[in-house]
Design a protein around this motif. Structure first.
Motif, PDB file in Angstrom:
ATOM      1  N   MET A   1      65.348  -0.926  40.027  1.00 15.71           N
ATOM      2  CA  MET A   1      65.921  -0.219  41.171  1.00 15.71           C
ATOM      3  C   MET A   1      66.387   1.150  40.719  1.00 15.71           C
ATOM      4  O   MET A   1      66.738   1.361  39.572  1.00 15.71           O
ATOM      5  CB  MET A   1      67.017  -1.115  41.738  1.00 15.71           C
ATOM      6  CG  MET A   1      68.375  -0.520  41.914  1.00 15.71           C
ATOM      7  SD  MET A   1      69.504  -1.635  42.747  1.00 15.71           S
ATOM      8  CE  MET A   1      70.024  -0.582  44.054  1.00 15.71           C
ATOM      9  N   SER A   2      66.393   2.103  41.638  1.00 19.15           N
ATOM     10  CA  SER A   2      66.757   3.471  41.292  1.00 19.15           C
ATOM     11  C   SER A   2      67.226   4.202  42.538  1.00 19.15           C
ATOM     12  O   SER A   2      66.814   3.897  43.645  1.00 19.15           O
ATOM     13  CB  SER A   2      65.548   4.200  40.697  1.00 19.15           C
ATOM     14  OG  SER A   2      65.796   5.566  40.548  1.00 19.15           O
ATOM     15  N   PHE A 193      60.221   4.370  28.309  1.00 19.08           N
ATOM     16  CA  PHE A 193      61.171   3.344  27.872  1.00 19.08           C
ATOM     17  C   PHE A 193      60.490   2.032  27.489  1.00 19.08           C
ATOM     18  O   PHE A 193      59.511   1.603  28.112  1.00 19.08           O
ATOM     19  CB  PHE A 193      62.174   3.035  28.995  1.00 19.08           C
ATOM     20  CG  PHE A 193      63.036   4.197  29.384  1.00 19.08           C
ATOM     21  CD1 PHE A 193      64.244   4.442  28.737  1.00 19.08           C
ATOM     22  CD2 PHE A 193      62.656   5.056  30.405  1.00 19.08           C
ATOM     23  CE1 PHE A 193      65.041   5.517  29.098  1.00 19.08           C
ATOM     24  CE2 PHE A 193      63.452   6.128  30.775  1.00 19.08           C
ATOM     25  CZ  PHE A 193      64.643   6.367  30.116  1.00 19.08           C
ATOM     26  N   GLU A 194      61.063   1.375  26.483  1.00 18.26           N
ATOM     27  CA  GLU A 194      60.822  -0.028  26.185  1.00 18.26           C
ATOM     28  C   GLU A 194      62.199  -0.656  25.982  1.00 18.26           C
ATOM     29  O   GLU A 194      63.051  -0.076  25.299  1.00 18.26           O
ATOM     30  CB  GLU A 194      59.978  -0.215  24.919  1.00 18.26           C
ATOM     31  CG  GLU A 194      58.589   0.388  24.975  1.00 18.26           C
ATOM     32  CD  GLU A 194      57.550  -0.573  25.535  1.00 18.26           C
ATOM     33  OE1 GLU A 194      57.864  -1.776  25.682  1.00 18.26           O
ATOM     34  OE2 GLU A 194      56.425  -0.118  25.832  1.00 18.26           O
ATOM     35  N   VAL A 195      62.429  -1.828  26.574  1.00 21.82           N
ATOM     36  CA  VAL A 195      63.712  -2.508  26.453  1.00 21.82           C
ATOM     37  C   VAL A 195      63.455  -3.886  25.849  1.00 21.82           C
ATOM     38  O   VAL A 195      62.551  -4.613  26.302  1.00 21.82           O
ATOM     39  CB  VAL A 195      64.409  -2.646  27.820  1.00 21.82           C
ATOM     40  CG1 VAL A 195      65.818  -3.208  27.638  1.00 21.82           C
ATOM     41  CG2 VAL A 195      64.471  -1.292  28.539  1.00 21.82           C
ATOM     42  N   TYR A 206      69.687   1.972  31.641  1.00 22.89           N
ATOM     43  CA  TYR A 206      69.934   2.934  32.720  1.00 22.89           C
ATOM     44  C   TYR A 206      69.792   4.352  32.189  1.00 22.89           C
ATOM     45  O   TYR A 206      70.116   4.639  31.034  1.00 22.89           O
ATOM     46  CB  TYR A 206      71.336   2.733  33.324  1.00 22.89           C
ATOM     47  CG  TYR A 206      71.477   1.384  33.976  1.00 22.89           C
ATOM     48  CD1 TYR A 206      71.161   1.220  35.322  1.00 22.89           C
ATOM     49  CD2 TYR A 206      71.854   0.268  33.240  1.00 22.89           C
ATOM     50  CE1 TYR A 206      71.247  -0.032  35.918  1.00 22.89           C
ATOM     51  CE2 TYR A 206      71.936  -0.984  33.830  1.00 22.89           C
ATOM     52  CZ  TYR A 206      71.630  -1.124  35.162  1.00 22.89           C
ATOM     53  OH  TYR A 206      71.695  -2.365  35.747  1.00 22.89           O
ATOM     54  N   GLN A 207      69.309   5.241  33.051  1.00 21.22           N
ATOM     55  CA  GLN A 207      69.120   6.647  32.697  1.00 21.22           C
ATOM     56  C   GLN A 207      69.695   7.541  33.782  1.00 21.22           C
ATOM     57  O   GLN A 207      69.437   7.337  34.973  1.00 21.22           O
ATOM     58  CB  GLN A 207      67.636   6.961  32.522  1.00 21.22           C
ATOM     59  CG  GLN A 207      67.337   8.426  32.213  1.00 21.22           C
ATOM     60  CD  GLN A 207      67.851   8.867  30.861  1.00 21.22           C
ATOM     61  OE1 GLN A 207      67.727   8.123  29.887  1.00 21.22           O
ATOM     62  NE2 GLN A 207      68.426  10.052  30.779  1.00 21.22           N
ATOM     63  N   ALA A 221      68.571   5.839  37.288  1.00 22.29           N
ATOM     64  CA  ALA A 221      67.470   4.881  37.309  1.00 22.29           C
ATOM     65  C   ALA A 221      67.792   3.668  36.467  1.00 22.29           C
ATOM     66  O   ALA A 221      68.247   3.786  35.324  1.00 22.29           O
ATOM     67  CB  ALA A 221      66.193   5.538  36.797  1.00 22.29           C
ATOM     68  N   GLU A 222      67.550   2.493  37.049  1.00 20.46           N
ATOM     69  CA  GLU A 222      67.543   1.256  36.283  1.00 20.46           C
ATOM     70  C   GLU A 222      66.156   1.141  35.670  1.00 20.46           C
ATOM     71  O   GLU A 222      65.160   1.069  36.386  1.00 20.46           O
ATOM     72  CB  GLU A 222      67.827   0.080  37.199  1.00 20.46           C
ATOM     73  CG  GLU A 222      67.852  -1.262  36.491  1.00 20.46           C
ATOM     74  CD  GLU A 222      68.165  -2.395  37.454  1.00 20.46           C
ATOM     75  OE1 GLU A 222      69.319  -2.429  37.934  1.00 20.46           O
ATOM     76  OE2 GLU A 222      67.271  -3.208  37.726  1.00 20.46           O
ATOM     77  N   VAL A 223      66.089   1.168  34.341  1.00 20.66           N
ATOM     78  CA  VAL A 223      64.788   1.225  33.678  1.00 20.66           C
ATOM     79  C   VAL A 223      64.516  -0.049  32.899  1.00 20.66           C
ATOM     80  O   VAL A 223      65.422  -0.654  32.322  1.00 20.66           O
ATOM     81  CB  VAL A 223      64.676   2.460  32.754  1.00 20.66           C
ATOM     82  CG1 VAL A 223      64.727   3.741  33.568  1.00 20.66           C
ATOM     83  CG2 VAL A 223      65.759   2.472  31.680  1.00 20.66           C
ATOM     84  N   ARG A 224      63.254  -0.423  32.897  1.00 21.21           N
ATOM     85  CA  ARG A 224      62.756  -1.563  32.138  1.00 21.21           C
ATOM     86  C   ARG A 224      61.549  -1.107  31.328  1.00 21.21           C
ATOM     87  O   ARG A 224      61.144   0.051  31.396  1.00 21.21           O
ATOM     88  CB  ARG A 224      62.411  -2.712  33.081  1.00 21.21           C
ATOM     89  CG  ARG A 224      63.603  -3.190  33.917  1.00 21.21           C
ATOM     90  CD  ARG A 224      63.236  -4.286  34.900  1.00 21.21           C
ATOM     91  NE  ARG A 224      64.362  -4.625  35.770  1.00 21.21           N
ATOM     92  CZ  ARG A 224      65.286  -5.532  35.490  1.00 21.21           C
ATOM     93  NH1 ARG A 224      65.227  -6.201  34.344  1.00 21.21           N
ATOM     94  NH2 ARG A 224      66.273  -5.784  36.339  1.00 21.21           N
TER      95      ARG A 224
END
Length: 296
Positions: A1-2, A193-195, A206-207, A221-224
């Protein structure tokens, strides 16, 4: 989500094309220089890659490969994943056609920058990549400076990897590089990104990106894994690793300057935080790894 739109936040798979899981070009980003593709190869697979007007790297995210270009073949050992070790890589000049082949398969980042000079194809050993520890306390992070101005010759391209242990913040204090001044250079930037996964599923981070009054931008941004955030201008940071999940990101930068300098300006509202690091220790979890892998 973002809270941002698809112009600056690109979810995993949203730019996929053919064998490329991620495709960001100067045209698609709406700027002039920086680009990134992520190539996926099945075991035994190969792909011809044209660099066109951009110098390009072949950087393994997972797996190894051979890279054939300009009559040379480079054996790139690669790695198990981005959380396992510093990787070696290959440099492809502009106006080249290269073949990337992988016996075991894998994913390979191709950071790129439009440029004028055609430099020779080269191999970058993992052992030559400086591993830098920045910040302190919960602002501690690791930077693998594999393609920064002081460590690897390019015409325009600047690239590095950042590893942020779980619960830590990186790209902090927030900073920008969108003007040409004595202390700053204009650089377009891609965050890939890599999580790390948790015990029951994928990780999350998050970014934040925000602009000036003159040039607004607003990203939270919620990043995955495999998400991308584009930063054409403005303050960016923090990059926030959620508790329980280590965070990796690849930074790809390029701009119009002739000196290929990486000069930034802190947000004056938050730059004071750097002064607090003198009394804090570096996070003992760092470095997460070196070219030799993880410490036992």
């Amino acid at each position: 989500m973002s809270t941002t739109d698809s112009k600056h936040y690109l979810p995993a798979g949203s730019t996929a094309s053919g064998p490329f899981r991620t495709v960001v070009t100067p045209e698609s980003a709406g700027w002039g220089y920086s680009g990134l593709r992520v190539l996926e190869l099945a075991p035994g697979g190969s792909q011809e890659v044209a660099t066109s007007d951009s110098e390009t790297l072949v950087l393994p995210l997972n797996g190894g490969c051979t890279v054939t270009v300009d009559g040379q073949t480079f054996e790139v050992t690669g790695r198990q994943d981005v959380f396992s070790r510093v990787t070696d890589f290959a440099y492809l000049p502009r106006d080249a056609s290269a073949t990337i082949a992988s016996t075991g398969g894998g994913r390979f980042a191709l950071p790129a920058a439009r440029c004028e000079k055609r430099l020779p194809a080269r191999y970058g050993p993992a052992e030559n990549v400086p591993v830098e520890l920045r910040g302190a306390g919960q602002s501690s992070r690791q930077v693998n400076n594999f393609c920064t101005p002081q460590t690897f010759e390019c015409d325009k391209l600047i690239a590095c990897e950042v590893l942020t242990p779980s619960s830590n913040w990186s790209s902090y204090p927030p900073h920008k590089h969108d003007e040409a001044t004595e202390t700053e250079r204009e650089l377009e930037e891609i965050y890939y990104f890599e999580v790390a996964d948790g015990p029951v599923g994928p990780g999350v981070a998050y970014q934040r990106v925000y602009g000036t009054e003159r040039r607004p931008i607003d990203v939270l941004a919620e990043v995955r894994s495999e998400d991308v955030v584009l930063i054409p201008h403005g303050w960016h940071g923090p990059s926030m690793a959620a508790p329980g999940y280590d965070l990796y990101y690849l930074n790809v930068m390029a701009g119009p300057g002739d000196d290929r300098a990486w000069l930034i300006c802190d947000d004056p509202a938050h730059g004071w935080v750097r002064q607090t690091w003198a009394d804090q220790a570096t996070d003992p979890r760092l470095p997460l790894y070196t070219a030799q892998g993880k410490e036992q």
